[in-house]
Design an enzyme around this catalytic site. Structure first.
Site, mmCIF file in Angstrom:
data_model
loop_
_atom_site.group_PDB
_atom_site.id
_atom_site.type_symbol
_atom_site.label_atom_id
_atom_site.label_comp_id
_atom_site.label_asym_id
_atom_site.label_seq_id
_atom_site.Cartn_x
_atom_site.Cartn_y
_atom_site.Cartn_z
ATOM 1 N N LYS A 64 -2.792 8.474 2.688
ATOM 2 C CA LYS A 64 -4.290 8.248 2.688
ATOM 3 C C LYS A 64 -3.812 9.013 4.470
ATOM 4 O O LYS A 64 -4.828 9.441 5.489
ATOM 5 C CB LYS A 64 -4.545 7.308 3.324
ATOM 6 C CG LYS A 64 -5.115 6.516 1.938
ATOM 7 C CD LYS A 64 -6.389 6.910 1.874
ATOM 8 C CE LYS A 64 -7.119 6.380 0.276
ATOM 9 N NZ LYS A 64 -8.024 7.091 -0.488
ATOM 10 N N TYR B 259 1.184 -1.737 0.125
ATOM 11 C CA TYR B 259 0.039 -0.521 -0.302
ATOM 12 C C TYR B 259 0.806 0.980 0.222
ATOM 13 O O TYR B 259 0.382 2.618 -0.768
ATOM 14 C CB TYR B 259 -0.615 0.082 1.104
ATOM 15 C CG TYR B 259 -2.551 0.719 1.327
ATOM 16 C CD1 TYR B 259 -3.313 0.683 -0.214
ATOM 17 C CD2 TYR B 259 -3.011 2.156 1.717
ATOM 18 C CE1 TYR B 259 -4.318 1.318 -0.067
ATOM 19 C CE2 TYR B 259 -3.560 2.513 2.033
ATOM 20 C CZ TYR B 259 -4.687 2.917 0.702
ATOM 21 O OH TYR B 259 -5.693 3.209 0.264
HETATM 22 P P1 NAD Z 1 -12.156 4.270 -8.139
HETATM 23 O O1 NAD Z 1 -11.001 3.370 -8.704
HETATM 24 O O2 NAD Z 1 -13.808 3.247 -8.802
HETATM 25 O O3 NAD Z 1 -12.594 5.040 -7.776
HETATM 26 C C1 NAD Z 1 -11.275 6.331 -7.790
HETATM 27 C C2 NAD Z 1 -11.445 7.728 -8.563
HETATM 28 O O4 NAD Z 1 -10.364 8.250 -8.341
HETATM 29 C C3 NAD Z 1 -12.237 6.566 -9.851
HETATM 30 O O5 NAD Z 1 -13.444 8.233 -10.297
HETATM 31 C C4 NAD Z 1 -11.256 7.525 -10.761
HETATM 32 O O6 NAD Z 1 -11.909 8.644 -12.008
HETATM 33 C C5 NAD Z 1 -10.906 9.195 -9.844
HETATM 34 N N1 NAD Z 1 -9.912 10.027 -9.719
HETATM 35 C C6 NAD Z 1 -8.672 9.369 -10.375
HETATM 36 N N2 NAD Z 1 -7.931 10.285 -10.365
HETATM 37 C C7 NAD Z 1 -8.122 11.134 -10.623
HETATM 38 C C8 NAD Z 1 -8.211 12.699 -10.719
HETATM 39 N N3 NAD Z 1 -6.610 13.117 -10.741
HETATM 40 N N4 NAD Z 1 -9.252 13.767 -10.822
HETATM 41 C C9 NAD Z 1 -10.032 13.025 -11.010
HETATM 42 N N5 NAD Z 1 -10.863 12.659 -10.225
HETATM 43 C C10 NAD Z 1 -9.542 11.252 -9.652
HETATM 44 O O7 NAD Z 1 -11.909 2.804 -6.848
HETATM 45 P P2 NAD Z 1 -12.783 3.384 -4.985
HETATM 46 O O8 NAD Z 1 -12.101 1.724 -4.899
HETATM 47 O O9 NAD Z 1 -13.837 2.972 -4.965
HETATM 48 O O10 NAD Z 1 -12.559 4.408 -4.409
HETATM 49 C C11 NAD Z 1 -12.505 5.517 -3.932
HETATM 50 C C12 NAD Z 1 -11.806 5.721 -2.745
HETATM 51 O O11 NAD Z 1 -12.292 4.611 -1.936
HETATM 52 C C13 NAD Z 1 -10.253 5.585 -3.327
HETATM 53 O O12 NAD Z 1 -10.207 7.514 -2.291
HETATM 54 C C14 NAD Z 1 -9.816 4.750 -2.115
HETATM 55 O O13 NAD Z 1 -8.629 5.145 -1.971
HETATM 56 C C15 NAD Z 1 -10.693 4.690 -1.513
HETATM 57 N N6 NAD Z 1 -10.678 3.231 -0.538
HETATM 58 C C16 NAD Z 1 -10.735 2.048 -1.479
HETATM 59 C C17 NAD Z 1 -10.905 0.520 -0.612
HETATM 60 C C18 NAD Z 1 -10.808 -0.479 -1.904
HETATM 61 O O14 NAD Z 1 -10.614 -1.501 -1.889
HETATM 62 N N7 NAD Z 1 -11.515 -0.291 -2.694
HETATM 63 C C19 NAD Z 1 -10.497 0.868 0.147
HETATM 64 C C20 NAD Z 1 -10.638 2.248 1.658
HETATM 65 C C21 NAD Z 1 -10.951 2.911 0.467
#
Ligand code: NAD
Length: 275
Positions: free
Chosen positions: A176, A169
């Site tokens: 984060k 990570y």
């Molecule tokens: P995802 O890939 O569906 O979403 C990530 C989003 O970030 C996408 O819509 C992408 O277009 C956007 N993005 C990236 N760079 C960008 C930029 N420069 N400008 C505008 N938008 C941008 O994945 P997700 O897992 O739904 O991620 C959403 C959030 O949840 C993130 O912050 C991620 O770290 C967090 N998260 C995810 C998990 C997991 O296991 N998937 C766990 C905890 C937290």
């Protein structure tokens, strides 16, 4: 209650917890996105929403948005001030004022989400990861708060890798940690305006972002075997937590990092594997 009887956004009784509230959801990329899971729950409770998306995502996001009556998709690249200016101008023209915002955006070069943090982290990607994954929430909070004369609620998404080390990570964990600290400072500054800011620390969910982390599948399967509840984090329960925080039910909670991870974060040492 049997698993097949759990509430989903489709079976959740249509309600009014978000009726009359207008908000922006940032970060829907496809049907697996956490932002999409949250948006569906908010829609079931009467929220009116616009989505900001990366330009190239429109083809995939438009059909989803249509299913919950979201008409406004706004291109927004968070590292580009002109794009942010234009996006928030459109939000203001569309809604006038805002009640809530969901920030579900993160990015890091996948070549640095593997192996040694010390050896593989470059200055350029460290800065870019921080910019997209942490600073953007500060920028968004400043812009959204100008449209919240009646108070409001901001939610971002974080992960346990900010508090503890998680293999691969790496720099995202550092970003984060900055995001969570930023959430507290945002909550402190905007509290007098009755604007709340909280972070949901979700367990691993199978999304595009998870696929970018080396061994992401291991994060899922270990979550399932080590978490006290012995199950994956459901995106519906992340949506449920967001609903609480974004509705008036959460009106005394701000500056928090709330874990929605089937209890994974409380485990110091997992149970021994059976022989
Ligand atoms: P995802 O890939 O569906 O979403 C990530 C989003 O970030 C996408 O819509 C992408 O277009 C956007 N993005 C990236 N760079 C960008 C930029 N420069 N400008 C505008 N938008 C941008 O994945 P997700 O897992 O739904 O991620 C959403 C959030 O949840 C993130 O912050 C991620 O770290 C967090 N998260 C995810 C998990 C997991 O296991 N998937 C766990 C905890 C937290």
């Amino acid at each position: 209650m049997a698993e097949d009887q759990w509430l989903t956004p489709e079976t959740l009784p249509q309600g009014a917890l978000m009726a009359g509230k207008r908000g922006v959801v940032m970060g829907v990329a496809n049907k697996d996105s956490i932002a999409w899971g949250i948006a569906r729950v908010l829609a079931s409770q009467g929220a009116e929403m616009a989505f900001t998306i990366l330009g190239s995502m429109e083809r995939r996001v438009r059909p989803l948005a249509d299913t919950i009556g979201v008409k406004t998709l706004i291109p927004c690249e968070v590292t580009d001030d002109a794009s942010m200016d234009a996006a928030f101008r459109t939000v203001e023209e569309t809604f006038g004022t805002l009640d809530f915002l969901v920030h579900a955006i993160a990015f890091s070069d996948k070549n640095e989400l593997k192996g040694s943090f010390v050896e593989n982290t470059t200055r350029a990607n460290f800065a870019r990861s921080m910019d997209i994954s942490a600073y953007s929430f500060v920028d968004v909070a400043r812009r959204a708060s100008k449209l919240m004369p009646n108070g409001g609620s901001l939610v971002t998404l974080t992960y346990l890798g900010s508090e503890r080390t998680v293999p691969n990570y790496n720099v995202m964990g550092v970003a984060k940690a900055a995001l969570e600290a930023s959430t507290r400072y945002i909550a402190r500054d905007l509290g007098p305006q009755k604007i709340r800011a909280n972070a949901i620390s979700a367990g691993a969910v199978r999304t595009l972002s998870l696929a970018g982390i080396s061994g992401g599948r291991g994060m899922l399967s270990r979550g399932r075997t080590w978490a006290p509840m012995r199950e994956d984090t459901s995106v519906e329960s992340v949506g449920g937590c967001a609903l609480w925080l974004l509705s008036d039910l959460g009106r005394s909670t701000t500056g928090e990092v709330i874990h929605v991870d089937a209890g994974f974060h409380i485990v110091g040492l997992p149970d021994e594997e059976p022989d």
